[in-house]
Design an enzyme around this catalytic site. Structure first.
Site, short mmCIF file in Angstrom:
data_model
loop_
_atom_site.label_atom_id
_atom_site.label_comp_id
_atom_site.label_asym_id
_atom_site.label_seq_id
_atom_site.Cartn_x
_atom_site.Cartn_y
_atom_site.Cartn_z
CG HIS A 136 -2.02 -0.97 1.21
ND1 HIS A 136 -2.96 -0.98 0.19
CD2 HIS A 136 -2.36 -1.98 2.06
CE1 HIS A 136 -3.85 -1.95 0.43
NE2 HIS A 136 -3.50 -2.58 1.54
CB CYS A 193 -2.30 3.68 -3.90
SG CYS A 193 -3.52 2.40 -4.27
#
Length: 291
Positions: A108, A148
């Site tokens: 992430h 991301c």
């Protein structure tokens, strides 16, 4: 008794000499190959509010198989904390390498960072800057970032600009990238990167291109252009919430010459391995053009 003691000392010296010889041989073999480090966080520590990333393990296995076939010595590191990531890359930045060092960071993330298994950010600018040293001088450094870079979703249309903070972080990242280094992000600043239980479209597509006939022999910028095109034009998210959303990789380069990181050495390269930087003397007959 004196003879026995002398024999024991001699045996110890011989053993130490053999160990040192084996260590030197291992170090020399390491310097003779290109290296790849795969850092993947699939499961976060208890209490961290970041979800599990199904598909990350599938990406790692395929990357290991693909890169190993291309001559890379591949090391895998799963679910590291932020401090462990910093320590790993500080060590890797000083280890010998033949022509090319490649790293994949999959986790992430937000703009400018990825998260360790402990939920703490790992600043990419810090990681990149570690490789600005004498050990990595004139070596090709490649980073692939599967994470991301914000919460926006791409509808497949152009936007005028990203948010101010994202722009500032992007500039910081660029300035921290050493010469002869390239970074390929799964997505543009401010946008999300898709992960699927079957693997991330970005990393799976990279492997597919390298496995296709002729793919491994492409110059890096051409390979990355094909990667961007294939992800942008062939991938489209499905489902009621994400249906129709797209992903557009982003390539950042400070390469000064052409590189062929995945090609096998050939006899017609004037002694240069295919992963070596190709200088101007090798392209002096090329006619300048604008396209």
């Amino acid at each position: 008794g004196r003879k026995t003691a002398s024999s024991s000392v001699g045996s110890t010296d011989c053993c130490l000499s053999r160990i040192m010889s084996q260590w030197k041989a291992m170090r020399d073999r390491s310097a003779e190959c290109n290296r790849a480090v795969l850092v993947s966080v699939a499961q976060f520590d208890h209490g961290v509010s970041l979800g599990r990333r199904p598909g990350a393990e599938r990406d790692t296995k395929r990357l290991h198989r693909t890169l190993s076939k291309l001559g890379f010595k591949v090391d895998i590191h799963n679910d590291l904390s932020s401090d462990e990531m910093y320590t790993l890359f500080e060590t890797e930045s000083r280890r010998p390498v033949k022509d090319c060092f490649l790293a994949v960071l999959s986790s992430h993330g937000e703009e400018g960072c990825v998260y360790g298994a402990d939920g703490k950010p790992v600043r990419l600018s810090h990681v990149f800057s570690l490789f600005d040293n004498a050990h990595m001088e004139k070596k090709t450094k490649l980073f692939f970032i599967q994470a991301c870079r914000g919460g926006d979703l791409d509808d497949g249309v152009e936007v005028d600009s990203a948010e101010g903070d994202a722009t500032e972080d992007s500039i910081t990242q660029y300035m921290s990238v050493p010469i002869d280094t390239a970074v390929m992000y799964a997505t543009a600043p401010g946008y999300g990167a898709f992960m699927h239980p079957l693997g991330a479209v970005f990393l799976q597509t990279l492997c597919t291109l390298l496995e296709e006939e002729g793919g491994q022999n492409l110059e890096l910028t051409r390979l990355m252009t094909r990667l961007s095109h294939r992800v942008a034009y062939t991938f489209e998210a499905k489902g009621r919430v994400l249906g129709g959303k797209k992903e557009m990789p982003c390539f950042l380069t400070r390469l000064t010459r052409e590189v062929f990181p995945f090609a096998e050495p050939r006899k017609d390269t004037d002694g240069l391995s295919a992963t070596s930087l190709v200088g101007t003397k090798n392209v002096k007959n090329r006619i300048p053009s604008i396209s």
